[in-house]
Design an enzyme around this catalytic site. Structure first.
Site, short mmCIF file in Angstrom:
data_model
loop_
_atom_site.label_atom_id
_atom_site.label_comp_id
_atom_site.label_asym_id
_atom_site.label_seq_id
_atom_site.Cartn_x
_atom_site.Cartn_y
_atom_site.Cartn_z
N LYS A 1 -7.58 -14.55 34.52
CA LYS A 1 -8.55 -14.91 33.48
C LYS A 1 -8.58 -13.80 32.46
O LYS A 1 -8.36 -12.64 32.82
CB LYS A 1 -9.95 -15.10 34.08
N LYS B 1 -2.15 -16.90 40.38
CA LYS B 1 -1.61 -18.07 39.68
C LYS B 1 -1.99 -18.06 38.21
O LYS B 1 -3.02 -17.52 37.83
CB LYS B 1 -2.02 -19.37 40.37
N ASP C 1 -3.27 -20.01 34.88
CA ASP C 1 -4.26 -21.06 34.76
C ASP C 1 -3.59 -22.35 34.29
O ASP C 1 -2.45 -22.34 33.81
CB ASP C 1 -5.40 -20.62 33.82
N GLU C 2 -4.31 -23.46 34.46
CA GLU C 2 -3.68 -24.77 34.20
C GLU C 2 -3.24 -24.93 32.74
O GLU C 2 -2.31 -25.68 32.46
CB GLU C 2 -4.63 -25.91 34.61
N HIS D 1 -1.78 -28.34 40.59
CA HIS D 1 -3.11 -28.25 39.98
C HIS D 1 -3.46 -29.65 39.50
O HIS D 1 -2.58 -30.40 39.09
CB HIS D 1 -3.07 -27.24 38.82
N LYS E 1 -18.22 -24.63 41.34
CA LYS E 1 -18.73 -25.11 40.04
C LYS E 1 -18.34 -26.54 39.70
O LYS E 1 -18.90 -27.13 38.78
CB LYS E 1 -18.25 -24.16 38.93
C1 CAP Z 1 -11.05 -21.88 38.51
C2 CAP Z 1 -10.07 -22.64 37.66
C3 CAP Z 1 -9.42 -23.86 38.35
C4 CAP Z 1 -10.41 -24.87 38.88
C5 CAP Z 1 -9.86 -26.27 38.99
C6 CAP Z 1 -10.71 -23.09 36.36
O1 CAP Z 1 -11.59 -20.76 37.85
O2 CAP Z 1 -9.00 -21.78 37.30
O3 CAP Z 1 -8.60 -24.44 37.37
O4 CAP Z 1 -10.76 -24.44 40.14
O5 CAP Z 1 -10.77 -27.09 39.65
O6 CAP Z 1 -9.98 -23.06 35.35
O7 CAP Z 1 -11.83 -23.56 36.37
P1 CAP Z 1 -12.91 -20.04 38.40
P2 CAP Z 1 -10.33 -28.03 40.87
O8 CAP Z 1 -12.61 -19.50 39.75
O9 CAP Z 1 -13.19 -18.94 37.39
O10 CAP Z 1 -14.01 -21.04 38.40
O11 CAP Z 1 -9.69 -27.13 41.86
O12 CAP Z 1 -11.59 -28.63 41.32
O13 CAP Z 1 -9.39 -29.00 40.29
MG MG Z 2 -8.03 -23.11 36.02
#
Ligand code: CAP
Ligand code: MG
Length: 430
Positions: free
Chosen positions: A155, A181, A183-184, A273, A314
């Site tokens: 992040k 990893k 991020d998406e 993801h 969250k």
């Molecule tokens: C988490 C995260 C993931 C989510 C995806 C985000 O960051 O990198 O992409 O967990 O959700 O971008 O929100 P944080 P899911 O740890 O800072 O919240 O796994 O439910 O698809």
């Molecule tokens: Mg993410």
């Protein structure tokens, strides 16, 4: 009753055969349309029918490829349809989905339609590769034998340069995490280009492995147009990576099958993801369940898959639903359960997928998640690592300490007396 194209599919006495694919929906008709008529429309549109009688239909097709609606519950609106397996091409996920999760969502007569589950036959299951590594393969790769895996998402999601990204990755691994990893939504930006990021981050990985003596994994996000994904996966391989990361919804089933084949030849694992899944999964009156999507990904063969945090973090999601998904992607066989909205499924030896719990997790929440989801899980924190008051390296340490404490049955408060990184995390998030 209105019969779809004059072919009748409803037969509540019918017992599905082992050579039939069963699909379960929750189907709510528009006002004035009987549920049973709607069943006819759904079964027909997904197979041999259309809105009117057609001259090209012949008795052989009508007899051998006919679907059967064998369960209709007027109260819960759940219906089940058996389709002869020959209606679908084996090993072709987009083809199968175009049939049983395709046109029907757009039909006028439908007020709500939820694709809850589908149960494939042996021939169909065995035509897919399934995960190449799965849970045991990843444990072997890392020598992390019992505890959950701990990981982080670099992040801010986007914004860091390649060099800054690599430094955050290094701190995360050095602090004690197994996995870093992308991020998406981090792909190849002009301020953080894929190739440069890979070179620097894998160098950081090598340094962290040398210093800690632990195996470190990097889930490198290759999500892009297909040919470019292959090029990126080749670079990951060249740099001695073990995993590629793939956004399964946005990049799609077809490309995932291609990537899975590539990964077989190159001995790469796939991290899935699920960004965008909420558009399909969140409204329970419409769309496709996460369970059904997760099955498509196990069939094609991802090794790790996001399934949520059992409502603890969250993101939207419930404990029961996510546990059901975890079992579906891990177990050898699944038994039908109408309350849980799941059908029988024999996985015919396809390996289990390692579930990933992610989204809003801080070290403080990990004992709860472990209690619900068990130890065969990746616990992943973005904000919960890089938001630590003393920075990423301490955040990573606190995250790992929370898992170590829980494995030893020690409360986080107790453990924090001798582990200052965890104490600082508790101070911030407690
Ligand atoms: C988490 C995260 C993931 C989510 C995806 C985000 O960051 O990198 O992409 O967990 O959700 O971008 O929100 P944080 P899911 O740890 O800072 O919240 O796994 O439910 O698809
Ligand atoms: Mg993410």
């Amino acid at each position: 009753m209105t019969i779809y194209g004059n072919l009748e599919f409803l037969d509540l006495k019918y017992k599905p055969k082992s050579t039939e694919v069963v699909v379960q929906y929750k189907a709510e008709p528009q006002k004035g349309i009987p549920l049973k008529s709607l069943c006819e429309y759904i079964a027909g549109e997904s197979s041999i029918g259309t809105w009117t009688k057609i001259n090209t239909m012949n008795p052989k097709i009508a007899k051998t490829l006919k679907p059967h609606v064998f369960y209709v519950n007027e109260k819960t609106l759940q219906i089940k349809i058996a389709y002869p397996e020959k209606l679908f091409e084996v090993g072709n996920m987009p083809g199968i989905m175009s049939s049983i999760a395709g046109n029907i969502f757009g039909m006028k007569e439908i007020k709500g339609l939820r694709f809850e589950d589908f149960s494939l036959t042996k021939t169909h299951v065995k035509a897919f590769r399934g995960p190449q590594f799965g849970i045991q393969g990843i444990r072997k790769m890392t020598k992390v034998n019992k505890r959950p895996f701990v990981g982080t998402i670099v992040k801010p999601k986007v914004g860091l340069t390649s060099a800054q990204h690599a430094k955050v990755a290094y701190d995360s691994w050095a602090g004690g995490l197994d996995i870093v990893k992308d991020d998406e939504n981090l792909t190849s930006m002009n301020f953080n280009q894929f190739d440069k990021r890979m070179k620097l981050t894998f160098k950081a990985r090598d340094k962290a492995e040398k210093e800690t003596g632990e195996k470190k994994l990097y889930f490198a996000n290759i999500t892009a147009p297909y040919n470019e994904m292959i090029r990126r996966a080749k670079l990951v391989k060249k740099l001695d990576g073990e995993f590629v990361m793939y956004d399964v919804l946005t990049a799609g089933w077809s490309a995932l099958q291609g990537i899975r084949d590539f990964c077989q030849d190159n001995k790469l694992a796939i991290h899935a993801h699920r960004a965008m899944h909420g558009a399909l999964t969140r409204n329970h009156e419409m769309g496709i369940s996460m369970l059904a999507l997760a099955k498509t990904y196990r069939l094609i063969g991802v090794d790790t898959l996001h399934i949520g945090t059992a409502g603890i973090g969250k993101m939207h999601g419930s404990k029961d639903e996510e546990l059901t998904i975890e079992q579906e992607i891990e177990f050898k066989r699944i038994k039908e359960n109408m309350n849980a909205k799941i059908l029988n499924q024999d996985w015919y030896g396809l390996k289990p997928v390692l579930a990933v719990a992610s989204g809003g997790l801080s070290p403080l929440l990990l004992p709860q998640v472990m209690k619900v989801m068990g130890n065969d899980i990746v616990l992943q924190g973005g904000g919960g690592v890089h938001g630590h008051p003393k920075g990423t390296i301490n955040g990573a340490a606190a995250f790992r300490q929370a898992v170590d404490a829980t494995m030893d049955d020690i409360s986080l408060n107790e453990y924090s007396k001798t582990h200052k990184e965890l104490a600082e995390a508790i101070h911030k998030w407690g």
